[in-house]
Design a protein around this motif. Structure first.
Motif, PDB file in Angstrom:
ATOM      1  N   TYR A  15     -51.189 -66.079   8.913  1.00 25.37           N
ATOM      2  CA  TYR A  15     -51.638 -67.007   7.875  1.00 25.37           C
ATOM      3  C   TYR A  15     -51.741 -68.439   8.397  1.00 25.37           C
ATOM      4  N   ASP A  16     -50.635 -68.973   8.892  1.00 29.69           N
ATOM      5  CA  ASP A  16     -50.628 -70.363   9.348  1.00 29.69           C
ATOM      6  C   ASP A  16     -51.520 -70.555  10.568  1.00 29.69           C
ATOM      7  N   TYR A  17     -51.568 -69.561  11.422  1.00 28.75           N
ATOM      8  CA  TYR A  17     -52.428 -69.630  12.610  1.00 28.75           C
ATOM      9  C   TYR A  17     -53.902 -69.746  12.203  1.00 28.75           C
ATOM     10  N   ILE A  18     -54.335 -68.908  11.278  1.00 27.59           N
ATOM     11  CA  ILE A  18     -55.734 -68.962  10.839  1.00 27.59           C
ATOM     12  C   ILE A  18     -56.053 -70.329  10.247  1.00 27.59           C
ATOM     13  N   VAL A  19     -55.189 -70.823   9.385  1.00 30.10           N
ATOM     14  CA  VAL A  19     -55.404 -72.141   8.770  1.00 30.10           C
ATOM     15  C   VAL A  19     -55.454 -73.221   9.844  1.00 30.10           C
ATOM     16  N   GLY A  46     -59.509 -75.445   1.814  1.00 27.87           N
ATOM     17  CA  GLY A  46     -60.938 -75.714   1.913  1.00 27.87           C
ATOM     18  C   GLY A  46     -61.692 -74.780   2.857  1.00 27.87           C
ATOM     19  N   ILE A  47     -61.139 -73.595   3.104  1.00 33.65           N
ATOM     20  CA  ILE A  47     -61.767 -72.620   3.991  1.00 33.65           C
ATOM     21  C   ILE A  47     -62.384 -71.523   3.127  1.00 33.65           C
ATOM     22  N   LYS A  48     -63.650 -71.224   3.390  1.00 33.56           N
ATOM     23  CA  LYS A  48     -64.352 -70.202   2.607  1.00 33.56           C
ATOM     24  C   LYS A  48     -63.855 -68.814   2.989  1.00 33.56           C
ATOM     25  N   ALA A  49     -63.530 -68.015   1.979  1.00 36.67           N
ATOM     26  CA  ALA A  49     -63.140 -66.619   2.185  1.00 36.67           C
ATOM     27  C   ALA A  49     -64.304 -65.759   1.736  1.00 36.67           C
ATOM     28  N   GLU A  50     -64.727 -64.851   2.599  1.00 31.66           N
ATOM     29  CA  GLU A  50     -65.882 -64.013   2.311  1.00 31.66           C
ATOM     30  C   GLU A  50     -65.489 -62.542   2.475  1.00 31.66           C
TER      31      GLU A  50
END
Length: 120
Positions: free
Chosen positions: A73-77, A103-107
């Motif tokens: 989780y924290d790594y991706i952010v 502010g990261i789009k999840a698709e």
């Protein structure tokens, strides 16, 4: 190259979708990085095992089930991608909320379908 992509959950097994995705991303001219549990190569892409702080990541495409995603989780952010693609079987409401809060789009989509329909 465009849309620098990190394949998270990359596999050396040529029958796994993450492996196929690496090959298809490369054949579409997309700079591709890979992170998995075993080091190795898929074509000219090295699968890393350490959570490196890659820069300029446009897309993270997930091939980890929701339980295995938690440690990332924290790594991706921290990578600050434009979007994260949740491939079939990786959908995760908790992570989607965390991404959207940053502010990261999840698709929710399939990388292979997006590539084959030229929507990537």
């Amino acid at each position: 190259m465009k849309k620098r992509t990190l394949v998270l959950g990359a596999s050396l097994n040529p029958t796994r979708y993450s492996n196929i995705a690496i090959k298809r991303l490369r054949s579409n001219g997309i700079e591709t990085l890979a992170l998995g549990v075993r080091e190795g190569r898929v074509g000219n892409v090295t699968i890393e095992v350490e959570k490196k702080l890659f820069s300029d990541i446009d897309t993270v495409t997930l091939y980890l089930n929701p339980e295995r995603q938690k440690e990332y989780y924290d790594y991706i952010v921290s990578l600050q991608p434009q979007r994260v693609i949740f491939n079939p079987g990786t959908e995760n409401v908790e992570l989607i909320k965390k991404l959207e809060d940053h502010g990261i789009k999840a698709e929710i989509a399939c990388t292979l379908v997006l590539l084959s329909t030229r929507q990537y």
